[in-house]
Design a protein around this motif. Structure first.
Motif, PDB file in Angstrom:
ATOM      1  N   THR A 252      -2.739  10.863  -5.192  1.00  0.00           N
ATOM      2  CA  THR A 252      -3.524   9.756  -5.738  1.00  0.00           C
ATOM      3  C   THR A 252      -3.007   8.457  -5.145  1.00  0.00           C
ATOM      4  O   THR A 252      -1.866   8.375  -4.664  1.00  0.00           O
ATOM      5  CB  THR A 252      -3.418   9.701  -7.267  1.00  0.00           C
ATOM      6  OG1 THR A 252      -2.059   9.392  -7.632  1.00  0.00           O
ATOM      7  CG2 THR A 252      -3.828  11.023  -7.903  1.00  0.00           C
ATOM      8  N   LEU A 253      -3.831   7.423  -5.185  1.00  0.00           N
ATOM      9  CA  LEU A 253      -3.399   6.117  -4.666  1.00  0.00           C
ATOM     10  C   LEU A 253      -2.282   5.539  -5.520  1.00  0.00           C
ATOM     11  O   LEU A 253      -1.416   4.815  -5.017  1.00  0.00           O
ATOM     12  CB  LEU A 253      -4.589   5.160  -4.603  1.00  0.00           C
ATOM     13  CG  LEU A 253      -5.710   5.553  -3.638  1.00  0.00           C
ATOM     14  CD1 LEU A 253      -6.760   4.451  -3.579  1.00  0.00           C
ATOM     15  CD2 LEU A 253      -5.165   5.855  -2.247  1.00  0.00           C
ATOM     16  N   SER A 254      -2.279   5.868  -6.817  1.00  0.00           N
ATOM     17  CA  SER A 254      -1.195   5.400  -7.684  1.00  0.00           C
ATOM     18  C   SER A 254       0.128   6.029  -7.264  1.00  0.00           C
ATOM     19  O   SER A 254       1.173   5.359  -7.242  1.00  0.00           O
ATOM     20  CB  SER A 254      -1.493   5.742  -9.146  1.00  0.00           C
ATOM     21  OG  SER A 254      -2.589   4.992  -9.630  1.00  0.00           O
ATOM     22  N   GLN A 257       1.323   4.288  -4.099  1.00  0.00           N
ATOM     23  CA  GLN A 257       1.890   2.976  -4.380  1.00  0.00           C
ATOM     24  C   GLN A 257       3.255   3.104  -5.039  1.00  0.00           C
ATOM     25  O   GLN A 257       4.182   2.349  -4.715  1.00  0.00           O
ATOM     26  CB  GLN A 257       0.955   2.158  -5.274  1.00  0.00           C
ATOM     27  CG  GLN A 257       1.492   0.754  -5.566  1.00  0.00           C
ATOM     28  CD  GLN A 257       0.509  -0.129  -6.298  1.00  0.00           C
ATOM     29  OE1 GLN A 257      -0.703   0.096  -6.249  1.00  0.00           O
ATOM     30  NE2 GLN A 257       1.004  -1.149  -6.979  1.00  0.00           N
ATOM     31  N   ARG A 274      -4.394  -1.892  -2.538  1.00  0.00           N
ATOM     32  CA  ARG A 274      -5.514  -0.991  -2.246  1.00  0.00           C
ATOM     33  C   ARG A 274      -6.501  -1.599  -1.256  1.00  0.00           C
ATOM     34  O   ARG A 274      -7.045  -0.889  -0.408  1.00  0.00           O
ATOM     35  CB  ARG A 274      -6.200  -0.582  -3.546  1.00  0.00           C
ATOM     36  CG  ARG A 274      -5.279   0.237  -4.437  1.00  0.00           C
ATOM     37  CD  ARG A 274      -5.988   0.953  -5.546  1.00  0.00           C
ATOM     38  NE  ARG A 274      -5.059   1.805  -6.282  1.00  0.00           N
ATOM     39  CZ  ARG A 274      -5.409   2.629  -7.255  1.00  0.00           C
ATOM     40  NH1 ARG A 274      -6.685   2.709  -7.624  1.00  0.00           N
ATOM     41  NH2 ARG A 274      -4.511   3.376  -7.864  1.00  0.00           N
ATOM     42  N   LEU A 277      -4.896  -1.212   2.057  1.00  0.00           N
ATOM     43  CA  LEU A 277      -4.914   0.193   2.453  1.00  0.00           C
ATOM     44  C   LEU A 277      -6.298   0.587   2.969  1.00  0.00           C
ATOM     45  O   LEU A 277      -6.423   1.317   3.960  1.00  0.00           O
ATOM     46  CB  LEU A 277      -4.513   1.072   1.267  1.00  0.00           C
ATOM     47  CG  LEU A 277      -4.341   2.566   1.532  1.00  0.00           C
ATOM     48  CD1 LEU A 277      -3.199   2.801   2.529  1.00  0.00           C
ATOM     49  CD2 LEU A 277      -4.053   3.306   0.229  1.00  0.00           C
ATOM     50  N   ASP A 278      -7.345   0.092   2.317  1.00  0.00           N
ATOM     51  CA  ASP A 278      -8.708   0.394   2.752  1.00  0.00           C
ATOM     52  C   ASP A 278      -8.948  -0.066   4.184  1.00  0.00           C
ATOM     53  O   ASP A 278      -9.646   0.598   4.964  1.00  0.00           O
ATOM     54  CB  ASP A 278      -9.731  -0.271   1.821  1.00  0.00           C
ATOM     55  CG  ASP A 278      -9.835   0.426   0.473  1.00  0.00           C
ATOM     56  OD1 ASP A 278      -9.407   1.600   0.378  1.00  0.00           O
ATOM     57  OD2 ASP A 278     -10.330  -0.201  -0.488  1.00  0.00           O
ATOM     58  N   VAL A 283      -6.414   6.600   4.773  1.00  0.00           N
ATOM     59  CA  VAL A 283      -6.675   7.637   3.782  1.00  0.00           C
ATOM     60  C   VAL A 283      -8.172   7.816   3.572  1.00  0.00           C
ATOM     61  O   VAL A 283      -8.970   6.902   3.818  1.00  0.00           O
ATOM     62  CB  VAL A 283      -5.993   7.309   2.431  1.00  0.00           C
ATOM     63  CG1 VAL A 283      -4.491   7.193   2.603  1.00  0.00           C
ATOM     64  CG2 VAL A 283      -6.560   6.033   1.821  1.00  0.00           C
ATOM     65  N   PHE A 301      -6.523  11.823  -2.527  1.00  0.00           N
ATOM     66  CA  PHE A 301      -6.778  11.391  -1.159  1.00  0.00           C
ATOM     67  C   PHE A 301      -5.908  12.199  -0.195  1.00  0.00           C
ATOM     68  O   PHE A 301      -4.960  12.863  -0.599  1.00  0.00           O
ATOM     69  CB  PHE A 301      -6.470   9.895  -0.998  1.00  0.00           C
ATOM     70  CG  PHE A 301      -7.480   8.992  -1.659  1.00  0.00           C
ATOM     71  CD1 PHE A 301      -8.406   8.302  -0.896  1.00  0.00           C
ATOM     72  CD2 PHE A 301      -7.499   8.840  -3.044  1.00  0.00           C
ATOM     73  CE1 PHE A 301      -9.340   7.467  -1.510  1.00  0.00           C
ATOM     74  CE2 PHE A 301      -8.436   8.012  -3.660  1.00  0.00           C
ATOM     75  CZ  PHE A 301      -9.351   7.323  -2.879  1.00  0.00           C
TER      76      PHE A 301
END
Length: 322
Positions: A252-254, A257, A274, A277-278, A283, A301
């Motif tokens: 997960t993105l959490s 991070q 985020r 990161l995008d 990802v 992801f």
């Protein structure tokens, strides 16, 4: 004088978002922990890295993934005169080629190797600035550094010492720079604040600071080697996507991070992280969701590893919380 060449490994894994290193136990008369360390066989190993991989695999059953050479440590006196790398004769001087290795799994270590995964802030508690206890650790260190600065032989020397301390530890409104792990440790060593400084002179330390402030000492100069690895990794995740070497295939993105925050020892701004990161394209969503998050299901992801061959991939941006 006999000369031996050894290989030291800073092996890093993320456990619950916090960086852990593989630490060896035993092998020291003081019972201190150290880093995985073995002999280099010039006849059996074509390169140092091959030697490291073979040695770690044979001793632990653990297969290394991402590996990068750090530095060669060869200061006179870094090992006891009777230091041994194997069952052979003692060496007068031991040179160690240090490596950092990253793994996505903190697997159980088997074989005859007595090792355990340790949170690296156990050895460097002042580096964890996303913990509530950060100021309670920096404050007594700052007091000791001020005493050390004031004890210099002249006002100019005192000013120089305190300036160095302020820059290293972010004192007097100077910024905290995450990558200066080695600089901070070596300054504490020079100021006789960490116990290795006194141990290496075979003296008893008069410093009254507890281990929760000065960190757990390690055998030989292994804490210096670890500090070098921490500095390298903290810097590298900002310009190369090596953090994904610590992640599972899906995450997960959490969790990503949390891992970045754990390595840097600081809190990051969620939305800015985020958004940055995008923009990298690192990802992509898998359409699968993590339901054990305690809240709304979070999408899983994957790291687009193919991007490494498509372009010169930069690191993960780390916008801090204000």
């Amino acid at each position: 004088m006999s000369l031996r060449v050894g290989l030291s490994a800073v092996i890093v894994a993320a456990i619950d978002g916090l960086p852990h290193v593989l630490a060896t136990r035993g092998g020291d008369e003081d019972g201190l922990e150290g880093l995985p360390f073995g002999a280099f066989d010039p006849e059996g190993h074509r390169t140092f890295e091959i030697g490291l991989r073979d040695w770690v695999s044979a001793q632990t059953g653990f297969e290394l993934g991402y590996v990068e050479q750090l530095y060669t440590f060869g200061d006179l006196g870094r090992e006891l005169p009777t230091a041994r790398l194997d069952s052979g004769s003692p060496a007068d001087r031991v040179i160690s080629v240090g490596y950092i290795a990253l793994t996505p799994e903190a697997t159980e270590i088997g074989g005859a190797f007595d090792a355990v995964w340790r949170n690296w802030y156990r050895y460097f508690p002042w580096e964890d600035h996303h913990a509530d206890s950060a100021q309670a650790i920096i404050s007594p260190l700052s007091d000791q550094l001020k005493k050390w600065a004031d004890s210099a032989g002249s006002p100019a020397a005192s000013h120089d010492r305190w300036t160095r301390a302020s820059i290293a530890f972010g004192l007097d409104d100077k910024p905290w720079i995450e990558e200066r792990v080695l600089e901070r440790y070596e300054l504490l060593y020079e100021a006789d604040i960490v116990p290795e400084a006194w141990r290496d002179r075979a003296e008893t330390s008069p410093c009254s600071l507890p281990e929760r402030v000065t960190g757990t000492p390690m055998r030989s100069d292994h804490r210096r080697i670890l500090a070098t690895g921490m500095s390298r990794l903290r810097g590298k995740i900002k310009y190369r996507p090596v953090v994904f070497e610590l992640m599972q295939e899906m995450f997960t993105l959490s969790a990503l991070q949390e891992t970045v925050e754990g390595i840097l020892g600081t809190k990051l701004h969620k939305q800015n992280f985020r958004r940055a990161l995008d923009k990298t394209g690192f990802v992509e969503g898998t359409g699968e969701f993590e339901t054990a998050t305690g809240g709304r299901p979070a999408e899983r992801f994957r790291f687009r590893r193919e991007i490494l061959s498509e372009q010169a991939a930069l690191g993960v941006q780390t916008p801090k919380q204000r």
